[in-house]
Motif scaffolding. Structure first.
Motif, PDB file in Angstrom:
ATOM      1  N   VAL A 124      -6.089 -20.387  40.566  1.00  0.00           N
ATOM      2  CA  VAL A 124      -6.363 -20.797  41.945  1.00  0.00           C
ATOM      3  C   VAL A 124      -7.814 -21.239  42.096  1.00  0.00           C
ATOM      4  CG1 VAL A 124      -6.562 -19.968  44.325  1.00  0.00           C
ATOM      5  CG2 VAL A 124      -4.536 -19.426  42.978  1.00  0.00           C
ATOM      6  N   ALA A 125      -8.726 -20.510  41.476  1.00  0.00           N
ATOM      7  CA  ALA A 125     -10.146 -20.857  41.591  1.00  0.00           C
ATOM      8  C   ALA A 125     -10.397 -22.264  41.061  1.00  0.00           C
ATOM      9  CB  ALA A 125     -10.996 -19.841  40.836  1.00  0.00           C
ATOM     10  N   ASP A 126      -9.811 -22.588  39.922  1.00  0.00           N
ATOM     11  CA  ASP A 126      -9.981 -23.939  39.364  1.00  0.00           C
ATOM     12  C   ASP A 126      -9.322 -24.989  40.251  1.00  0.00           C
ATOM     13  OD1 ASP A 126     -11.275 -23.325  36.721  1.00  0.00           O
ATOM     14  OD2 ASP A 126      -9.484 -22.106  36.553  1.00  0.00           O
ATOM     15  N   ALA A 127      -8.160 -24.654  40.806  1.00  0.00           N
ATOM     16  CA  ALA A 127      -7.452 -25.612  41.654  1.00  0.00           C
ATOM     17  C   ALA A 127      -8.253 -25.934  42.914  1.00  0.00           C
ATOM     18  CB  ALA A 127      -6.071 -25.070  42.027  1.00  0.00           C
ATOM     19  N   ILE A 128      -8.969 -24.944  43.452  1.00  0.00           N
ATOM     20  CA  ILE A 128      -9.805 -25.175  44.632  1.00  0.00           C
ATOM     21  C   ILE A 128     -10.866 -26.226  44.332  1.00  0.00           C
ATOM     22  CG2 ILE A 128     -11.545 -24.132  46.136  1.00  0.00           C
ATOM     23  CD1 ILE A 128      -9.929 -21.533  46.020  1.00  0.00           C
ATOM     24  N   VAL A 129     -11.549 -26.056  43.216  1.00  0.00           N
ATOM     25  CA  VAL A 129     -12.620 -26.989  42.844  1.00  0.00           C
ATOM     26  C   VAL A 129     -12.043 -28.375  42.559  1.00  0.00           C
ATOM     27  CG1 VAL A 129     -14.474 -27.449  41.213  1.00  0.00           C
ATOM     28  CG2 VAL A 129     -13.999 -25.095  41.921  1.00  0.00           C
ATOM     29  N   ALA A 143     -21.656 -38.551  48.732  1.00  0.00           N
ATOM     30  CA  ALA A 143     -20.335 -37.949  48.929  1.00  0.00           C
ATOM     31  C   ALA A 143     -20.004 -36.988  47.791  1.00  0.00           C
ATOM     32  CB  ALA A 143     -19.270 -39.039  49.035  1.00  0.00           C
ATOM     33  N   VAL A 144     -20.322 -37.382  46.556  1.00  0.00           N
ATOM     34  CA  VAL A 144     -20.072 -36.502  45.414  1.00  0.00           C
ATOM     35  C   VAL A 144     -20.927 -35.245  45.522  1.00  0.00           C
ATOM     36  CG1 VAL A 144     -20.304 -36.289  42.908  1.00  0.00           C
ATOM     37  CG2 VAL A 144     -19.375 -38.381  43.898  1.00  0.00           C
ATOM     38  N   MET A 145     -22.182 -35.394  45.946  1.00  0.00           N
ATOM     39  CA  MET A 145     -23.060 -34.238  46.121  1.00  0.00           C
ATOM     40  C   MET A 145     -22.456 -33.235  47.088  1.00  0.00           C
ATOM     41  SD  MET A 145     -26.794 -34.070  47.942  1.00  0.00           S
ATOM     42  CE  MET A 145     -26.033 -34.082  49.570  1.00  0.00           C
ATOM     43  N   TYR A 146     -21.998 -33.736  48.259  1.00  0.00           N
ATOM     44  CA  TYR A 146     -21.418 -32.822  49.246  1.00  0.00           C
ATOM     45  C   TYR A 146     -20.078 -32.264  48.773  1.00  0.00           C
ATOM     46  CZ  TYR A 146     -24.911 -33.377  52.890  1.00  0.00           C
ATOM     47  OH  TYR A 146     -26.071 -33.319  53.612  1.00  0.00           O
ATOM     48  N   GLY A 147     -19.342 -33.052  47.970  1.00  0.00           N
ATOM     49  CA  GLY A 147     -18.119 -32.525  47.392  1.00  0.00           C
ATOM     50  C   GLY A 147     -18.392 -31.372  46.443  1.00  0.00           C
ATOM     51  N   MET A 148     -19.413 -31.507  45.608  1.00  0.00           N
ATOM     52  CA  MET A 148     -19.788 -30.421  44.698  1.00  0.00           C
ATOM     53  C   MET A 148     -20.271 -29.206  45.473  1.00  0.00           C
ATOM     54  SD  MET A 148     -21.776 -32.755  41.830  1.00  0.00           S
ATOM     55  CE  MET A 148     -22.387 -31.359  40.886  1.00  0.00           C
ATOM     56  N   MET A 149     -21.075 -29.435  46.531  1.00  0.00           N
ATOM     57  CA  MET A 149     -21.528 -28.321  47.359  1.00  0.00           C
ATOM     58  C   MET A 149     -20.345 -27.628  48.022  1.00  0.00           C
ATOM     59  SD  MET A 149     -25.049 -29.403  49.328  1.00  0.00           S
ATOM     60  CE  MET A 149     -25.076 -27.802  50.134  1.00  0.00           C
ATOM     61  N   ALA A 150     -19.398 -28.434  48.536  1.00  0.00           N
ATOM     62  CA  ALA A 150     -18.232 -27.856  49.203  1.00  0.00           C
ATOM     63  C   ALA A 150     -17.399 -27.020  48.233  1.00  0.00           C
ATOM     64  CB  ALA A 150     -17.379 -28.964  49.821  1.00  0.00           C
ATOM     65  N   ALA A 151     -17.279 -27.510  46.994  1.00  0.00           N
ATOM     66  CA  ALA A 151     -16.527 -26.749  45.996  1.00  0.00           C
ATOM     67  C   ALA A 151     -17.167 -25.380  45.757  1.00  0.00           C
ATOM     68  CB  ALA A 151     -16.451 -27.545  44.697  1.00  0.00           C
ATOM     69  N   CYS A 152     -18.485 -25.378  45.597  1.00  0.00           N
ATOM     70  CA  CYS A 152     -19.202 -24.108  45.405  1.00  0.00           C
ATOM     71  C   CYS A 152     -19.080 -23.227  46.640  1.00  0.00           C
ATOM     72  CB  CYS A 152     -20.669 -24.373  45.083  1.00  0.00           C
ATOM     73  SG  CYS A 152     -20.958 -25.240  43.528  1.00  0.00           S
ATOM     74  N   ALA A 167     -19.592 -19.527  37.944  1.00  0.00           N
ATOM     75  CA  ALA A 167     -19.215 -19.581  36.536  1.00  0.00           C
ATOM     76  C   ALA A 167     -17.857 -20.264  36.365  1.00  0.00           C
ATOM     77  CB  ALA A 167     -19.165 -18.173  35.948  1.00  0.00           C
ATOM     78  N   ILE A 168     -16.969 -20.087  37.340  1.00  0.00           N
ATOM     79  CA  ILE A 168     -15.667 -20.756  37.307  1.00  0.00           C
ATOM     80  C   ILE A 168     -15.828 -22.240  37.613  1.00  0.00           C
ATOM     81  CG2 ILE A 168     -13.420 -20.905  38.462  1.00  0.00           C
ATOM     82  CD1 ILE A 168     -13.623 -17.860  38.888  1.00  0.00           C
ATOM     83  N   ALA A 169     -16.708 -22.559  38.571  1.00  0.00           N
ATOM     84  CA  ALA A 169     -16.855 -23.941  39.022  1.00  0.00           C
ATOM     85  C   ALA A 169     -17.626 -24.814  38.035  1.00  0.00           C
ATOM     86  CB  ALA A 169     -17.547 -23.977  40.376  1.00  0.00           C
ATOM     87  N   ALA A 170     -18.576 -24.233  37.305  1.00  0.00           N
ATOM     88  CA  ALA A 170     -19.488 -25.029  36.473  1.00  0.00           C
ATOM     89  C   ALA A 170     -18.791 -25.948  35.470  1.00  0.00           C
ATOM     90  CB  ALA A 170     -20.468 -24.096  35.746  1.00  0.00           C
ATOM     91  N   PRO A 171     -17.764 -25.485  34.727  1.00  0.00           N
ATOM     92  CA  PRO A 171     -17.131 -26.399  33.762  1.00  0.00           C
ATOM     93  C   PRO A 171     -16.493 -27.625  34.407  1.00  0.00           C
ATOM     94  CG  PRO A 171     -16.538 -24.121  33.297  1.00  0.00           C
ATOM     95  CD  PRO A 171     -17.228 -24.123  34.627  1.00  0.00           C
ATOM     96  N   LEU A 172     -16.163 -27.532  35.688  1.00  0.00           N
ATOM     97  CA  LEU A 172     -15.582 -28.671  36.388  1.00  0.00           C
ATOM     98  C   LEU A 172     -16.656 -29.543  37.034  1.00  0.00           C
ATOM     99  CD1 LEU A 172     -12.662 -26.739  38.102  1.00  0.00           C
ATOM    100  CD2 LEU A 172     -12.479 -28.262  36.132  1.00  0.00           C
ATOM    101  N   LEU A 173     -17.769 -28.943  37.431  1.00  0.00           N
ATOM    102  CA  LEU A 173     -18.806 -29.688  38.145  1.00  0.00           C
ATOM    103  C   LEU A 173     -19.731 -30.471  37.212  1.00  0.00           C
ATOM    104  CD1 LEU A 173     -19.852 -27.114  40.901  1.00  0.00           C
ATOM    105  CD2 LEU A 173     -18.263 -29.022  41.087  1.00  0.00           C
TER     106      LEU A 173
END
Length: 478
Positions: A124-129, A143-152, A167-173
């Motif tokens: 689920v954590a990966d799916a959110i990001v 837009a990408v910047m705010y998308g990355m911020m929103a994911a975090c 730590a979960i988000a970093a491999p995707l970001l």
């Protein structure tokens, strides 16, 4: 066979000895304080301001870097020696601490970590990001910047923990940052600002539950006067801070290599239909729980129901049987078992201190002068204590400040909304500065960045206007 120290070893030897020296100093200070506590306990028979001695000891040990669980244990022992209760009274106070709201905060922290593990195992954590980044697409760097911020932000708010969520988000970001031309430093700043904002908004984070309990208010009030303004300010300032860091770090060639982006992408698990369904169910259940808690004004015990419900529902839809769900919760909770012990000891500490009624003595001696004091300077003074926060336990810091300053502040007429602002800023200010901290170093490591001064500058860029914002809010509320 012993080895002859090299030049490098000789140069680092004093640094290696410092922790041992600090440990010995802590041991000596603790022993001296406990002896003083016993002397006080043998000579004091009624209400006394000496009841505050364990609190002072606790603050000194924690702020000088002693392990927080050990510092709390020493302070509790000090309180027992100062109070010197009968065996029956002592056991009663220890038993009462088990069901104290302070102990329940520690239990909430454990359950939150357990839910985080369920989100990780089910994907689920990966799916959110992934969902947030997919929605942003390639609509430009801002837009990408705010998308990355929103994911975090969303991931940290959902899990209630900064380091684990990032730590979960970093491999995707990182692959997204590499493709979009962000530098390592600007990626770390994006993760830092988004993550810290999410931590302030997290409905079931231990420190935020502690604020709700101490201020005796609901999440909507907390959001309106406390976390909401900080979130809006952080998102607005990011449009200035991140490009500033990007320009300066780009001039130094601080870019990812394509290989680094590929390595991070290879380490990220693929999303599945089942994980996406579990994500939707988790989001709906979380939203329903927050709305119910706000409307019904449920107290600090509500997360004890909501968090297990979130774990069970998410695990079931995510393909985990009840045993695997329970095992995932236990795995996550086991990491933070010392926190439960810490909060139980805190509850017992305050119970023994209260038995000496030191605050009654303070009010009797200084009450007339305190009542003539304006509440705004008092509020600003308590909020500013966040600059020297208790390392490693924001929730414990909230509890400590509430117990120490609450009776005095209530006597000055400080209401719930003002307490939200005071305790939020007192517990969050040291995240943004004035000194480097773990919340800055964590995103740096995950983003493979090496220039700490950019993170510190970003923290200060939020810290200064936020101080002005919260001072203005307190002036209005008081």
């Amino acid at each position: 066979m012993t080895q002859t120290p090299t030049t490098a070893d000789a140069g680092t030897a004093p640094l290696a000895r410092r922790p041992h020296l600090r440990g010995r100093l802590h041991l000596a200070a603790s022993f001296a304080a406990l002896v003083l506590s016993l002397v006080v306990g043998l000579s004091v028979t009624a209400s006394s301001i000496w009841g505050l001695l364990p609190i002072v000891l606790y603050a000194l040990l924690a702020l000088t870097g002693m392990n927080l669980v050990l510092a709390t244990g020493v302070a509790l022992f000090s309180a027992v020696l100062v109070a010197l209760p009968s065996p029956g009274t002592g056991l009663r106070l220890l038993g009462t601490a088990t069901l104290d709201p302070v102990t329940l905060i520690g239990l909430v922290i454990l359950l939150g970590s357990g839910v985080g593990e369920v989100l990780r195992v089910t994907g689920v954590a990966d799916a959110i990001v992934r969902g947030i980044l997919r929605a942003v697409g390639d609509r430009g760097r801002i837009a990408v910047m705010y998308g990355m911020m929103a994911a975090c932000l969303i991931l940290v708010a959902s899990l209630g923990t900064l380091a684990g969520a990032l730590a979960i988000a970093a491999p995707l970001l990182v692959p997204v940052a590499e493709r979009s031309g962000f530098t390592r430093s600007s990626t770390a700043v994006i993760m830092f600002l988004g993550g810290c904002t999410g931590l302030a908004l997290a409905p079931f984070a231990g420190s935020n539950i502690a604020i709700l309990e101490a201020a005796d208010t609901d999440y909507l009030t907390y959001l309106t006067v406390g976390a909401g303004p900080l979130a809006v300010l952080s998102l607005l300032l990011a449009a200035v801070i991140v490009p500033w860091v990007q320009r300066r770090s780009a001039a130094l060639g601080d870019f990812y290599t394509p290989q680094e982006g590929a390595e991070e992408a290879a380490g990220a698990p693929a999303a599945t239909p089942r994980s996406r369904h579990a994500t939707l169910v988790f989001a709906v259940t979380l939203a329903a729980a927050v709305v119910y808690a706000t409307v019904s004004q449920a107290g600090a015990t509500f997360p004890l129901i909501a968090l297990p419900l979130l774990a069970v529902v998410t695990g079931l839809v995510g393909g985990l049987n009840p045993w695997r769900t329970l095992r995932a919760v236990a795995t996550g909770a086991r990491r933070l078992l010392p926190m439960l012990l810490l909060f139980w000891m805190l509850a017992a500490l305050f119970a023994f201190i209260d038995s000496l009624h030191p605050y009654d003595v303070v009010m009797d001696q200084f009450g007339p002068g305190l009542r003539e004091m304006s509440p705004l300077p008092f509020a600003l003074a308590v909020a500013s204590l966040g600059w020297v926060g208790v390392p490693g336990a924001t929730a414990a810091q909230v509890v400590l400040l509430s117990e120490v300053s609450g009776p005095l502040g209530n006597g000055l007429g400080i209401g719930s909304a003002a307490w939200v602002v005071i305790l939020l800023w007192a517990s969050k200010a040291d995240t943004y500065g004035p000194l480097p901290n773990a919340n800055m170093v964590g995103p740096m490591g995950l983003a493979r960045a090496t220039r700490l001064h950019y993170l510190l500058g970003a923290g200060w860029a939020v810290l200064i206007p936020a101080c002005a914002l919260y001072a203005a809010l307190l002036a209005v509320l008081l």
